[in-house]
Design a protein around this motif. Structure first.
Motif, mmCIF file in Angstrom:
data_model
loop_
_atom_site.group_PDB
_atom_site.id
_atom_site.type_symbol
_atom_site.label_atom_id
_atom_site.label_comp_id
_atom_site.label_asym_id
_atom_site.label_seq_id
_atom_site.Cartn_x
_atom_site.Cartn_y
_atom_site.Cartn_z
ATOM 1 N N GLY A 1 0.785 -1.222 0.000
ATOM 2 C CA GLY A 1 0.000 0.000 0.000
ATOM 3 C C GLY A 1 0.820 1.277 0.000
ATOM 4 N N ARG A 2 2.103 1.183 -0.336
ATOM 5 C CA ARG A 2 2.969 2.358 -0.312
ATOM 6 C C ARG A 2 3.740 2.478 -1.615
ATOM 7 N N SER A 3 4.043 3.706 -1.947
ATOM 8 C CA SER A 3 4.910 4.012 -3.073
ATOM 9 C C SER A 3 6.126 4.719 -2.500
ATOM 10 N N ARG B 1 4.899 7.146 0.300
ATOM 11 C CA ARG B 1 3.576 7.757 0.309
ATOM 12 C C ARG B 1 2.529 6.647 0.289
ATOM 13 N N SER B 2 1.452 6.888 1.041
ATOM 14 C CA SER B 2 0.315 5.974 1.050
ATOM 15 C C SER B 2 -0.946 6.823 1.088
ATOM 16 N N ASN B 3 -2.102 6.183 1.172
ATOM 17 C CA ASN B 3 -3.347 6.951 1.246
ATOM 18 C C ASN B 3 -3.462 7.713 2.562
ATOM 19 N N LEU B 4 -2.596 7.412 3.544
ATOM 20 C CA LEU B 4 -2.609 8.125 4.814
ATOM 21 C C LEU B 4 -1.690 9.339 4.816
ATOM 22 N N GLY B 5 -0.808 9.460 3.808
ATOM 23 C CA GLY B 5 0.109 10.587 3.748
ATOM 24 C C GLY B 5 1.528 10.139 3.477
ATOM 25 N N GLU B 6 2.486 10.871 4.013
ATOM 26 C CA GLU B 6 3.902 10.601 3.778
ATOM 27 C C GLU B 6 4.547 9.975 5.013
ATOM 28 N N THR C 1 -0.835 10.110 11.979
ATOM 29 C CA THR C 1 -1.890 9.125 11.800
ATOM 30 C C THR C 1 -2.513 8.810 13.149
#
Length: 145
Positions: free
Chosen positions: A66-68, A88-93, A120
């Motif tokens: 789930g991360r880039s 980066r993920s849908n939660l931020g950095e 988070t």
């Protein structure tokens, strides 16, 4: 909820640490593939022990689920290796900085600090230490991939 997020981050990091020998200044350390016992310590979660099955292509730099992540920056400081990476993920950095020591064949230690932007569930950063010991080349069925 906060403790669950911190625990998930720590377990993610513990399963990610490693790869077979530390090489040049710009190479990520590599641990020997096989069965490893990972002992984690974190102020927010306490102690945990994980049996992990490490493959030849696992990543020491960052959790991939789930991360880039950007290309890790690797620096040598004597017998230590410092790895910094931003994901980066849908939660931020997430900014992950780890200091590694060890031979990566029989043992290693990783001291990591993760910083979350935005925080988070109120968690802005997490610190964890992982002490790992190689158990053997064969992984038990219950070991985490």
């Amino acid at each position: 909820m906060r403790k669950a997020i911190v625990r998930a981050a720590i377990l993610s990091l513990a399963l990610v640490f490693g790869h077979a020998t530390a090489g040049l200044a710009d190479e990520l350390p590599k641990r020997r593939p096989g069965h490893w016992k990972l002992r984690t310590v974190s102020a927010s979660v306490g102690m945990a022990t994980i049996d992990a099955c490490i493959g030849a292509d696992d990543s020491i730099a960052a959790p991939s689920e789930g991360r880039s992540c950007l290309t890790p920056k690797v620096e040598r400081a004597g017998d230590q290796v410092i790895v910094n990476v931003t994901c980066r993920s849908n939660l931020g950095e997430e900014r992950i900085s780890t200091l590694f020591t060890g031979d990566f064949q029989t043992w290693y230690r990783g001291i990591t600090k993760m910083t979350f932007e935005p925080p988070t569930n109120g968690v802005a950063n997490v610190g964890v230490t992982v002490d790992a010991t190689f158990i053997g080349p064969d992984c038990p069925a219950n070991a985490s991939p």
